[in-house]
Design a protein around this motif. Structure first.
Motif, PDB file in Angstrom:
ATOM      1  N   ALA A   1       0.809  -1.216   0.000  1.00 13.64           N
ATOM      2  CA  ALA A   1       0.000   0.000   0.000  1.00 13.64           C
ATOM      3  C   ALA A   1       0.847   1.273   0.000  1.00 13.64           C
ATOM      4  O   ALA A   1       0.606   2.209   0.761  1.00 13.64           O
ATOM      5  N   LEU A   2       1.867   1.305  -0.870  1.00 12.46           N
ATOM      6  CA  LEU A   2       2.710   2.492  -0.967  1.00 12.46           C
ATOM      7  C   LEU A   2       1.915   3.669  -1.532  1.00 12.46           C
ATOM      8  O   LEU A   2       1.073   3.494  -2.413  1.00 12.46           O
ATOM      9  N   ASP A   3       2.179   4.832  -0.989  1.00 10.42           N
ATOM     10  CA  ASP A   3       1.552   6.064  -1.455  1.00 10.42           C
ATOM     11  C   ASP A   3       2.040   6.340  -2.880  1.00 10.42           C
ATOM     12  O   ASP A   3       3.238   6.512  -3.106  1.00 10.42           O
ATOM     13  N   PRO A   4       1.137   6.391  -3.861  1.00  9.03           N
ATOM     14  CA  PRO A   4       1.575   6.607  -5.259  1.00  9.03           C
ATOM     15  C   PRO A   4       2.299   7.925  -5.476  1.00  9.03           C
ATOM     16  O   PRO A   4       3.023   8.072  -6.466  1.00  9.03           O
ATOM     17  N   ASP A   5       2.114   8.881  -4.559  1.00 11.37           N
ATOM     18  CA  ASP A   5       2.827  10.152  -4.689  1.00 11.37           C
ATOM     19  C   ASP A   5       4.273  10.053  -4.225  1.00 11.37           C
ATOM     20  O   ASP A   5       5.054  10.994  -4.400  1.00 11.37           O
ATOM     21  N   ARG A   6       4.635   8.894  -3.637  1.00 13.56           N
ATOM     22  CA  ARG A   6       5.981   8.760  -3.076  1.00 13.56           C
ATOM     23  C   ARG A   6       6.866   7.774  -3.826  1.00 13.56           C
ATOM     24  O   ARG A   6       7.966   7.462  -3.366  1.00 13.56           O
ATOM     25  N   PHE A   7       6.429   7.273  -4.954  1.00 18.75           N
ATOM     26  CA  PHE A   7       7.319   6.388  -5.715  1.00 18.75           C
ATOM     27  C   PHE A   7       7.021   6.460  -7.207  1.00 18.75           C
ATOM     28  O   PHE A   7       5.912   6.774  -7.632  1.00 18.75           O
ATOM     29  N   ARG A   8       8.067   6.184  -7.985  1.00 15.64           N
ATOM     30  CA  ARG A   8       7.968   6.032  -9.422  1.00 15.64           C
ATOM     31  C   ARG A   8       8.781   4.799  -9.797  1.00 15.64           C
ATOM     32  O   ARG A   8       9.766   4.458  -9.134  1.00 15.64           O
ATOM     33  N   ILE A   9       8.370   4.157 -10.884  1.00 15.18           N
ATOM     34  CA  ILE A   9       9.059   2.957 -11.366  1.00 15.18           C
ATOM     35  C   ILE A   9       9.624   3.251 -12.749  1.00 15.18           C
ATOM     36  O   ILE A   9       8.925   3.799 -13.609  1.00 15.18           O
ATOM     37  N   TYR A  10      10.881   2.875 -12.943  1.00 10.35           N
ATOM     38  CA  TYR A  10      11.565   3.107 -14.209  1.00 10.35           C
ATOM     39  C   TYR A  10      12.081   1.777 -14.750  1.00 10.35           C
ATOM     40  O   TYR A  10      12.997   1.178 -14.171  1.00 10.35           O
ATOM     41  N   GLY A  11      11.472   1.306 -15.820  1.00 10.65           N
ATOM     42  CA  GLY A  11      11.948   0.074 -16.437  1.00 10.65           C
ATOM     43  C   GLY A  11      13.278   0.300 -17.118  1.00 10.65           C
ATOM     44  O   GLY A  11      13.413   1.231 -17.922  1.00 10.65           O
ATOM     45  N   ALA A  12      14.263  -0.533 -16.778  1.00  9.18           N
ATOM     46  CA  ALA A  12      15.588  -0.364 -17.382  1.00  9.18           C
ATOM     47  C   ALA A  12      16.387  -1.653 -17.220  1.00  9.18           C
ATOM     48  O   ALA A  12      16.174  -2.428 -16.275  1.00  9.18           O
ATOM     49  N   ASP A  13      17.315  -1.852 -18.124  1.00  7.29           N
ATOM     50  CA  ASP A  13      18.255  -2.975 -18.089  1.00  7.29           C
ATOM     51  C   ASP A  13      19.646  -2.385 -17.894  1.00  7.29           C
ATOM     52  O   ASP A  13      20.161  -1.700 -18.783  1.00  7.29           O
ATOM     53  N   VAL A  14      20.256  -2.632 -16.724  1.00  7.92           N
ATOM     54  CA  VAL A  14      21.558  -2.011 -16.453  1.00  7.92           C
ATOM     55  C   VAL A  14      22.650  -2.542 -17.374  1.00  7.92           C
ATOM     56  O   VAL A  14      23.714  -1.926 -17.483  1.00  7.92           O
ATOM     57  N   ALA A  15      22.408  -3.674 -18.029  1.00  2.00           N
ATOM     58  CA  ALA A  15      23.398  -4.194 -18.976  1.00  2.00           C
ATOM     59  C   ALA A  15      23.418  -3.391 -20.269  1.00  2.00           C
ATOM     60  O   ALA A  15      24.340  -3.520 -21.068  1.00  2.00           O
ATOM     61  N   GLN A  16      22.406  -2.547 -20.463  1.00  2.00           N
ATOM     62  CA  GLN A  16      22.320  -1.692 -21.650  1.00  2.00           C
ATOM     63  C   GLN A  16      22.511  -0.246 -21.201  1.00  2.00           C
ATOM     64  O   GLN A  16      21.650   0.321 -20.515  1.00  2.00           O
ATOM     65  N   VAL A  17      23.651   0.335 -21.554  1.00  2.00           N
ATOM     66  CA  VAL A  17      23.999   1.671 -21.066  1.00  2.00           C
ATOM     67  C   VAL A  17      22.902   2.685 -21.358  1.00  2.00           C
ATOM     68  O   VAL A  17      22.488   3.450 -20.483  1.00  2.00           O
ATOM     69  N   ASP A  18      22.413   2.720 -22.589  1.00  4.45           N
ATOM     70  CA  ASP A  18      21.391   3.706 -22.934  1.00  4.45           C
ATOM     71  C   ASP A  18      20.138   3.531 -22.095  1.00  4.45           C
ATOM     72  O   ASP A  18      19.465   4.512 -21.744  1.00  4.45           O
ATOM     73  N   SER A  19      19.806   2.294 -21.762  1.00  5.47           N
ATOM     74  CA  SER A  19      18.591   2.003 -21.006  1.00  5.47           C
ATOM     75  C   SER A  19      18.662   2.573 -19.597  1.00  5.47           C
ATOM     76  O   SER A  19      17.759   3.300 -19.162  1.00  5.47           O
TER      77      SER A  19
END
Length: 262
Positions: A51-69
């Protein structure tokens, strides 16, 4: 404190294990969260379950093996939430390798791409803005496996030794800027990364306990910390052992599973 004014932490590998435990600890401390991983659905499910407050988090999809990502994820974080107070480059892999097997050279390349280049790429978008602001913490997750090379762990040990040296170099570069570089070296933590290990894991910590100790070390601005401290003592002893004694001691030790092994 309003959500907009709360401090911000950016964490990679936040879909499970240490990353998820760190996210929970920082959320409990009042931080806003910027959470990055390839498996964003797992972060979303975790956030919903708690039940995290939606105003307190964001999610960023990324693959750290891909520099640009991962660089794009960092820039998106700055654009949407601002420059973080803490950046934790936690994403990592641990796969056994045998240099006699040609396919395991790919394992080594993948390990370095995630554990080393991915760490530097995670920090990249934030270094300049933090330096301009004159504050911030860049946290690299190393390992006690960085201390000495273990049979069957060549890729992992080498990559984590690289993490320690890289963070030390970056710490020197940023020394006068107000930006602190923190190197954390976990011992054994009960996560999906360690649950398949075929050897004893002394001083095993639960993820929440590791996260609590890590939070305190980061908050204190420690330059280098082994968690738990008992593994730090073990690591120092291993470092001073003569090579012949060390080699004898690890002979026959269980090896980490190679890619594809059950």
């Amino acid at each position: 404190m309003s959500a907009a004014k709360a401090p911000l932490v950016f964490i990679t590998g936040a879909s499970s294990g240490i990353g998820q435990a760190l996210a929970a600890r920082y959320y409990a401390a009042g931080y806003r969260l910027a959470l990055s991983a390839r498996r964003t659905a797992e972060i979303e499910a975790w956030a919903s379950a708690h039940a995290l407050d939606p105003d307190r988090f964001r999610i960023y999809g990324a693959d750290v093996a891909q520099v640009d990502s991962i660089v794009s994820a960092g820039r998106a974080c700055i654009e949407q939430q601002g420059v973080p107070d803490v950046v934790i480059a936690n994403a990592g892999v641990s796969i056994g390798m045998d240099s006699e097997q040609f396919e395991d050279l790919d394992v080594m390349a993948q390990t370095f791409a995630i554990n080393n280049l991915g760490l530097a790429a995670t920090f990249h978008p934030f270094v300049g803005p933090m330096r301009t602001r004159g504050s911030g913490r860049l946290v690299g997750i190393g390992s006690v496996a960085a201390i000495r090379g273990l049979p069957g762990h060549g890729a992992y040990c080498a990559s984590k030794a690289g993490v320690v040296s890289y963070c030390e170099s970056l710490r020197g570069e940023l020394r006068a800027s107000g930006v602190k570089v923190v190197t954390l070296c976990p011992g054994y933590v009960d996560t999906p990364l360690t649950q398949g290990n075929r050897y004893g894991m002394p001083f095993l910590l639960q993820p929440a306990e590791f996260a609590e100790r890590a939070y305190r070390a980061i908050d204190a601005g420690s330059s280098y910390r082994v968690i738990p401290w008992q593994m730090g003592v073990v690591a120092k002893l291993l470092r001073v052992l003569p090579n012949a004694v060390f080699d004898w001691g690890v002979q026959g030790r269980g090896r980490k599973k190679r890619r594809g092994e059950q």
